[in-house]
Motif scaffolding. Structure first.
Motif, PDB file in Angstrom:
ATOM      1  N   VAL A  59     -11.089   1.701   6.642  1.00 42.11           N
ATOM      2  CA  VAL A  59      -9.669   2.408   6.364  1.00 42.11           C
ATOM      3  C   VAL A  59      -8.264   1.581   6.631  1.00 42.11           C
ATOM      4  O   VAL A  59      -7.721   1.857   7.613  1.00 42.11           O
ATOM      5  CB  VAL A  59      -9.747   3.850   6.971  1.00 42.11           C
ATOM      6  CG1 VAL A  59      -8.712   4.554   6.068  1.00 42.11           C
ATOM      7  CG2 VAL A  59     -10.942   4.527   6.870  1.00 42.11           C
ATOM      8  N   SER A  60      -8.425   0.717   5.827  1.00 38.47           N
ATOM      9  CA  SER A  60      -7.094  -0.439   6.030  1.00 38.47           C
ATOM     10  C   SER A  60      -6.612  -0.882   4.651  1.00 38.47           C
ATOM     11  O   SER A  60      -7.169  -0.941   3.728  1.00 38.47           O
ATOM     12  CB  SER A  60      -7.329  -1.594   6.701  1.00 38.47           C
ATOM     13  OG  SER A  60      -8.653  -2.313   6.065  1.00 38.47           O
ATOM     14  N   THR A 100      -3.847  -0.170   9.903  1.00 38.94           N
ATOM     15  CA  THR A 100      -5.190   0.634  10.006  1.00 38.94           C
ATOM     16  C   THR A 100      -4.622   1.340  11.275  1.00 38.94           C
ATOM     17  O   THR A 100      -3.944   1.029  12.048  1.00 38.94           O
ATOM     18  CB  THR A 100      -6.259  -0.586  10.551  1.00 38.94           C
ATOM     19  OG1 THR A 100      -7.350   0.251  10.551  1.00 38.94           O
ATOM     20  CG2 THR A 100      -5.857  -1.171  11.710  1.00 38.94           C
ATOM     21  N   ASN A 101      -5.628   2.465  11.518  1.00 39.18           N
ATOM     22  CA  ASN A 101      -5.251   3.293  12.861  1.00 39.18           C
ATOM     23  C   ASN A 101      -6.464   4.165  12.988  1.00 39.18           C
ATOM     24  O   ASN A 101      -7.369   4.677  12.039  1.00 39.18           O
ATOM     25  CB  ASN A 101      -3.982   4.404  12.367  1.00 39.18           C
ATOM     26  CG  ASN A 101      -3.497   4.815  13.658  1.00 39.18           C
ATOM     27  OD1 ASN A 101      -4.019   5.636  14.493  1.00 39.18           O
ATOM     28  ND2 ASN A 101      -2.130   4.392  13.885  1.00 39.18           N
ATOM     29  N   ASP A 102      -6.840   4.333  14.049  1.00 41.99           N
ATOM     30  CA  ASP A 102      -7.966   5.118  14.532  1.00 41.99           C
ATOM     31  C   ASP A 102      -7.837   6.707  14.198  1.00 41.99           C
ATOM     32  O   ASP A 102      -8.558   7.540  14.134  1.00 41.99           O
ATOM     33  CB  ASP A 102      -8.411   5.046  16.007  1.00 41.99           C
ATOM     34  CG  ASP A 102      -8.788   3.523  16.278  1.00 41.99           C
ATOM     35  OD1 ASP A 102      -9.480   3.172  15.415  1.00 41.99           O
ATOM     36  OD2 ASP A 102      -8.694   3.222  17.544  1.00 41.99           O
ATOM     37  N   GLU A 108      -3.493   8.096   6.737  1.00 39.94           N
ATOM     38  CA  GLU A 108      -4.261   8.184   5.430  1.00 39.94           C
ATOM     39  C   GLU A 108      -3.451   8.291   4.061  1.00 39.94           C
ATOM     40  O   GLU A 108      -3.881   7.975   2.969  1.00 39.94           O
ATOM     41  CB  GLU A 108      -5.384   9.340   5.610  1.00 39.94           C
ATOM     42  CG  GLU A 108      -4.745  10.561   5.386  1.00 39.94           C
ATOM     43  CD  GLU A 108      -5.860  11.767   5.621  1.00 39.94           C
ATOM     44  OE1 GLU A 108      -6.953  11.235   6.085  1.00 39.94           O
ATOM     45  OE2 GLU A 108      -5.664  13.079   5.541  1.00 39.94           O
ATOM     46  N   ASP A 109      -2.291   9.025   4.207  1.00 42.83           N
ATOM     47  CA  ASP A 109      -1.386   9.082   3.013  1.00 42.83           C
ATOM     48  C   ASP A 109      -0.931   7.862   2.663  1.00 42.83           C
ATOM     49  O   ASP A 109      -1.018   7.481   1.414  1.00 42.83           O
ATOM     50  CB  ASP A 109      -0.351   9.862   3.287  1.00 42.83           C
ATOM     51  CG  ASP A 109      -0.687  11.521   3.467  1.00 42.83           C
ATOM     52  OD1 ASP A 109      -1.656  12.005   2.900  1.00 42.83           O
ATOM     53  OD2 ASP A 109       0.241  11.904   4.355  1.00 42.83           O
ATOM     54  N   ALA A 110      -0.506   6.686   3.636  1.00 41.62           N
ATOM     55  CA  ALA A 110      -0.134   5.590   3.224  1.00 41.62           C
ATOM     56  C   ALA A 110      -1.413   4.605   2.726  1.00 41.62           C
ATOM     57  O   ALA A 110      -1.032   4.103   1.656  1.00 41.62           O
ATOM     58  CB  ALA A 110       0.190   4.852   4.632  1.00 41.62           C
ATOM     59  N   ILE A 111      -2.563   4.951   3.021  1.00 42.58           N
ATOM     60  CA  ILE A 111      -3.636   4.141   2.209  1.00 42.58           C
ATOM     61  C   ILE A 111      -3.679   4.624   1.033  1.00 42.58           C
ATOM     62  O   ILE A 111      -3.792   3.798  -0.125  1.00 42.58           O
ATOM     63  CB  ILE A 111      -4.883   4.604   3.063  1.00 42.58           C
ATOM     64  CG1 ILE A 111      -4.990   4.092   4.545  1.00 42.58           C
ATOM     65  CG2 ILE A 111      -6.092   3.908   2.221  1.00 42.58           C
ATOM     66  CD1 ILE A 111      -4.580   2.644   4.651  1.00 42.58           C
ATOM     67  N   VAL A 112      -3.572   5.893   0.610  1.00 46.71           N
ATOM     68  CA  VAL A 112      -3.733   6.402  -0.653  1.00 46.71           C
ATOM     69  C   VAL A 112      -2.436   5.829  -1.597  1.00 46.71           C
ATOM     70  O   VAL A 112      -2.621   5.597  -2.787  1.00 46.71           O
ATOM     71  CB  VAL A 112      -3.544   7.905  -0.767  1.00 46.71           C
ATOM     72  CG1 VAL A 112      -3.337   8.616  -2.353  1.00 46.71           C
ATOM     73  CG2 VAL A 112      -5.022   8.536  -0.054  1.00 46.71           C
ATOM     74  N   VAL A 113      -1.205   5.705  -1.166  1.00 46.93           N
ATOM     75  CA  VAL A 113       0.095   5.034  -1.724  1.00 46.93           C
ATOM     76  C   VAL A 113      -0.626   3.600  -2.133  1.00 46.93           C
ATOM     77  O   VAL A 113      -0.137   3.116  -3.121  1.00 46.93           O
ATOM     78  CB  VAL A 113       1.104   5.368  -0.681  1.00 46.93           C
ATOM     79  CG1 VAL A 113       2.095   4.435  -1.182  1.00 46.93           C
ATOM     80  CG2 VAL A 113       1.617   6.830  -0.839  1.00 46.93           C
TER      81      VAL A 113
END
Length: 497
Positions: free
Chosen positions: A486-487, A448-450, A318-323
Motif C-alpha cells: 500500500v504505497s 507508506t504507513n502501517d 489510505e485517502d492519499a493513496i486513492v488520490v
C-alpha cells in the motif's frame, strides 16, 4: 513493466493539476482570507496559505463555485467593501458577506501564481449576467462593464480564459436545476454571447454531477447535441469514500473513474459523428477528490453563519493513496482529459488546512498532488504492465500495480508514478526502460504507513509524509525497485550530463 518513449498517450496540459475555491465553509473566509491573521498581507490574504499553495504550482483554480455559483450575483462582490450586501447563501445555508469577490480573487490568484477558471450562474441567471461578467473581466475599456471595472481600480482587463457555464445543473440540490433540454438550450445561448464578447475564451459545459445520476449518460448526449459547436469541454465530477471501511475495495474505486471517463468520451464521440464534425470534444474533470468523512457531522451545523466549518474532512494515509490513484487515472486519459480540479484547495475537502487565527498545514493528500504537479509535466507514456490482480466487493480484476510514466523531453527527465495496492506484500518491480539510454536514477520517493488511518493534524503535521528509498537500482536500461505494501511511489530519472 515496460516503458518506451514511443508509447505516447498525450502531451499533458498543465491545467490537469488545477484546483478549486468555492464560497463554502472556511475555504475563503478563514482559509485564503483572514485579515486579522498574523501572516495576513495588506489585502487580508494569509501568506502562510499562499506559500503552501505556491509549492503545489497549481496552474488554474476554479471559482466561485460549485453549488454556490447557482445563486450568486457577481455584482454583489465588486466595488467598495462597505457597499457590498450580506446575502443568505442557499446552497450551503450560510451568510455570504461578499468581502471577497471577482477582483480580490484575481489578485489572490496572481499572488499564488495561478490562473482563474471562472464559473457563471445558470441557476437563477443566464446569458445576460454571463456576458456582462465577461465584459467586466476581459474587455479593455470603453463599455459600461469594462469601465465599471476600471472605476473599481482595475485598469487592465483580467483576461480570464476558461469559463464554466453553470455547475451540476442536473442535480435536485442545485438552485435552478434543469433538464438536459433546458440546460442545453440555456448553455448554448449563454456560450454564444460570452464568445461574442470575447472570442478567445474557452467554455466548459456541465456534464452529469456524477456517474450514478439516473440521467447519465443521456444528459451528456442531449447537452452536447445543443452545445457541441460552441463549447470546448464537457465536465465530469466524482468523489470516492471508504464509509464501509473496506480498504481493498476503496483502492479499487478508480476503476469506476476510468469507466466514467470512457463513457463520456464515447458519448461525446457519438455526438461528433452524428454532427459529422471534425472537432474533438475535450474533458474537464473539474471536481474530483475523496469526500466522505464529514457527511453526517455537516448536517448538525447551524445555518446562516459566516464561514461555518463545513466539509472539513481530515484525510488519512489510505485517502492519499486513492488520490494518487486518481491522479494516475487522469494522466492515463490525458489525451481527452485536458483540465482537472482537485476539489477543493483550502479547508473544504482540501490538501491544506488552517486554524482560524492559527497555523496552516498539509494534509496527507497534499503530497501525491504536489508530486504529480511538480513532476507530471511533459508527455504521458502508457506502460505495458504484467501484474497479479484481485477481486473486491464491487470490482473484479483489480491490478495490484497501477502506474503511468511522464517524459519531460525539454528537461530531459522521466518520472514513474506507481501505486502498489497490495495490503500486505511489497512488490518487486522490474522495469524495462531501454529506450532511455543515458539516463540515471535520481531518487525514489514513497509514501507508506502501517496505519491506514494515520493523518496529519495541527499538532502532528508531519505524521504522514514522503520519504526516500535507497534500495532501487538502474543500470543497462533496467530498473529494479521494491514498492512497499500500500504505497505511493515517485521514481525519477534524468539524462546524464
Amino acid at each position: 513493466m515496460t516503458i518506451d518513449r514511443a508509447f505516447r498517450i498525450a502531451d499533458v496540459d498543465n491545467r490537469l493539476y488545477g484546483s478549486f475555491i468555492e464560497h463554502l465553509g472556511r475555504a475563503v473566509y478563514g482559509g485564503i482570507y483572514e485579515p486579522g491573521h498574523a501572516t495576513a498581507d495588506s489585502q487580508g490574504f494569509r501568506q502562510d496559505v499562499i506559500e503552501l499553495v505556491r509549492a503545489l504550482k497549481v496552474p488554474v483554480v476554479r471559482y466561485p463555485g460549485g453549488n454556490f455559483v447557482s445563486g450568486y450575483n457577481w455584482e454583489d462582490g465588486v466595488g467598495p467593501l462597505a457597499e457590498r450586501p450580506k446575502k443568505l447563501e442557499l446552497a450551503w445555508c450560510s451568510l455570504e458577506p461578499n468581502y471577497v469577490g471577482t477582483n480580490e480573487f484575481v489578485d489572490w490568484a496572481k499572488k499564488v501564481g495561478t490562473d482563474v477558471m471562472m464559473a457563471v450562474n445558470l441557476g437563477t441567471r443566464g446569458p445576460d449576467a454571463a456576458r456582462n461578467l465577461v465584459e467586466y473581466c476581459n474587455h479593455p475599456g470603453g463599455s459600461y462593464y469594462s469601465d465599471l471595472r476600471r472605476s473599481h481600480g482595475y485598469a487592465d482587463p483580467h483576461n480570464i480564459k476558461v469559463w464554466c457555464i453553470g455547475n451540476e445543473m442536473d442535480g435536485p440540490w442545485q438552485i435552478g436545476m434543469k433538464t438536459a433540454e433546458e440546460y442545453g438550450r440555456a448553455a448554448v445561448e449563454t456560450a454564444k454571447v460570452m464568445k461574442w464578447v470575447d472570442p478567445t475564451i474557452e467554455l466548459v459545459a456541465c456534464g452529469s454531477s456524477f456517474r450514478a445520476m439516473p440521467t447519465f449518460p443521456s444528459w451528456e448526449k442531449t447537452v452536447l447535441e445543443h452545445t457541441y459547436d460552441h463549447v470546448d469541454y464537457i465536465s465530469l465530477h466524482t468523489y470516492y469514500g471508504n464509509s464501509d471501511n473496506d480498504t481493498a475495495n476503496y483502492l479499487a474505486r478508480t476503476l469506476d473513474m476510468e469507466e466514467f471517463i470512457r463513457t463520456v468520451v464515447a458519448t461525446a464521440d457519438y455526438v461528433k459523428a452524428s454532427k459529422r464534425s471534425k472537432k474533438e470534444m475535450k474533458l474537464s474533470f473539474d471536481e474530483w477528490n475523496v469526500w466522505f468523512h464529514t457527511l453526517e457531522s455537516d448536517k448538525a451545523v447551524d445555518p446562516w453563519q459566516i464561514a461555518p466549518a463545513l466539509l472539513e474532512d481530515v484525510y488519512t494515509f489510505e485517502d492519499a493513496i486513492v488520490v494518487g490513484l486518481m491522479l494516475i487515472t487522469l494522466l492515463k486519459n490525458s489525451d481527452r482529459v485536458r483540465m482537472a480540479c482537485l476539489a477543493q484547495l483550502v479547508n473544504v475537502i482540501a490538501p491544506i488546512m488552517t486554524t482560524t487565527g492559527g497555523a496552516a498545514w498539509s494534509q496527507t493528500i497534499y503530497y501525491p498532488f504536489m508530486h504529480a504537479s511538480l513532476y507530471g509535466r511533459g508527455t504521458a507514456l502508457k506502460p505495458v504492465i504484467e501484474t497479479e490482480r484481485y477481486d473486491s466487493k464491487d470490482f473484479t480484476d483489480v491490478p495490484y500495480l497501477e502506474s503511468v510514466t511522464l517524459f519531460n523531453e525539454e528537461q530531459e527527465e522521466v518520472t514513474i508514478f506507481a501505486v502498489n495496492r497490495h495490503l500486505e506484500q511489497p512488490m518487486a518491480l522490474e522495469c524495462d526502460m531501454r529506450s532511455f539510454a543515458g539516463y540515471e536514477l535520481v531518487e525514489h520517493l514513497t509514501m507508506t504507513n502501517d496505519d491506514m488511518k494515520a493523518k496529519n493534524t495541527e499538532l502532528t503535521p508531519n505524521a504522514v509524509t514522503p520519504s526516500k528509498i535507497d534500495t532501487s537500482s538502474f543500470s543497462d536500461g533496467r530498473l529494479e525497485a521494491l514498492l512497499p505494501s500500500v504505497s505511493w511511489n515517485v521514481i525519477r530519472f534524468r539524462k546524464q550530463r
